[in-house]
Scaffold this motif. Structure first.
Motif, short mmCIF file in Angstrom:
data_model
loop_
_atom_site.label_atom_id
_atom_site.label_comp_id
_atom_site.label_asym_id
_atom_site.label_seq_id
_atom_site.Cartn_x
_atom_site.Cartn_y
_atom_site.Cartn_z
N THR A 1 0.74 -0.97 -0.15
CA THR A 1 -0.13 0.19 0.34
C THR A 1 0.76 1.25 -0.23
OG1 THR A 1 -0.36 0.18 3.13
CG2 THR A 1 -1.79 -0.76 1.39
N ASN A 2 0.10 2.68 -0.47
CA ASN A 2 0.90 3.72 -0.38
C ASN A 2 0.18 4.10 -0.01
OD1 ASN A 2 -0.57 2.52 -3.06
ND2 ASN A 2 -0.29 4.98 -3.31
N LEU B 1 2.18 -1.60 -11.01
CA LEU B 1 2.41 -0.61 -9.31
C LEU B 1 1.21 -1.22 -9.09
CD1 LEU B 1 3.24 2.88 -10.06
CD2 LEU B 1 5.11 0.48 -8.09
N PHE C 1 0.02 -1.10 -4.96
CA PHE C 1 0.27 0.08 -4.65
C PHE C 1 -1.13 1.09 -5.50
CE2 PHE C 1 4.42 -0.49 -4.14
CZ PHE C 1 4.75 -0.27 -3.28
N LYS D 1 6.06 1.98 -0.72
CA LYS D 1 5.47 1.19 -0.02
C LYS D 1 5.21 2.61 1.53
CE LYS D 1 8.07 -1.15 2.69
NZ LYS D 1 8.51 -3.05 3.18
#
Length: 190
Positions: free
Chosen positions: A40-41, A88, A93, A189
């Motif tokens: 996750t971002n 991505l 992401f 991340k």
């Protein structure tokens, strides 16, 4: 009457010595091969691509004097950008969601070439694809170069599809190296 067979033989000889010239048009579309890591971002990920390259990739000259120029038919900037964004997302992401300022991933396509040399009657082709990246995120900047090279040998002119497949394999390997770089992952991340 005897001149006709001689003229025909001379004409055929001239055609054989002149060789064959053609043009191969290929589309470069890197394929991503990454595993969903559930990453996750917290920041938006802004991916941009650029290049100073033209759509001319190179040319082929075989040992039997066949010639072909190779050109791309698609926008390589757009195709690399779409591949990276797809990769991505496959990693988990969400590039278009998060807080600002974004993580800035700049990709410069620095090399995309197909060159040949003749050794006796075989043709040795060197294919290359390179990316130069700069990632700015979390107050840090990370720069890296990714490249792939392949050498092929031919007796006669390779088919357009074979050239496209080989160039796409190289482009895919290079994009996957970028997506698999642990330093890139760490900066993107959450």
């Amino acid at each position: 009457m005897q001149c006709k067979p001689l003229l025909l033989a001379l004409s055929l000889s001239t055609l054989l010595l002149a060789g064959c010239s053609t043009t191969h048009y290929i589309s470069i579309t890197p394929k991503v091969d990454v595993k969903n890591s559930g990453l996750t971002n917290d920041r938006v990920i802004d991916v941009s691509t650029s290049t100073k390259l033209t759509n001319a990739i190179g040319s082929i000259k075989t040992g039997i004097n066949e010639r072909a120029d190779i050109f791309t038919t698609n926008d390589i900037n757009q195709s690399v950008k779409e591949s990276v964004l797809k990769g991505l997302r496959e990693l988990g992401f969400t590039p278009d969601q998060g807080v600002m300022p974004p993580a800035d991933l700049q990709i410069d396509i620095t090399k995309m070439s197909y060159t040949t040399k003749v050794e006796t009657l075989k043709t040795v082709a060197t294919l290359e694809f390179e990316l130069k990246t700069t990632l700015s995120a979390k107050g840090q900047t990370y720069k890296a170069n990714y490249g792939s090279q392949k050498v092929r040998e031919y007796g006669t002119m390779p088919y357009q599809q074979a050239i496209q497949d080989d160039m796409n394999e190289l482009a895919s390997q290079t994009v996957n190296r970028l997506l698999g770089d642990p330093n890139v992952i760490a900066l993107l991340k959450q």
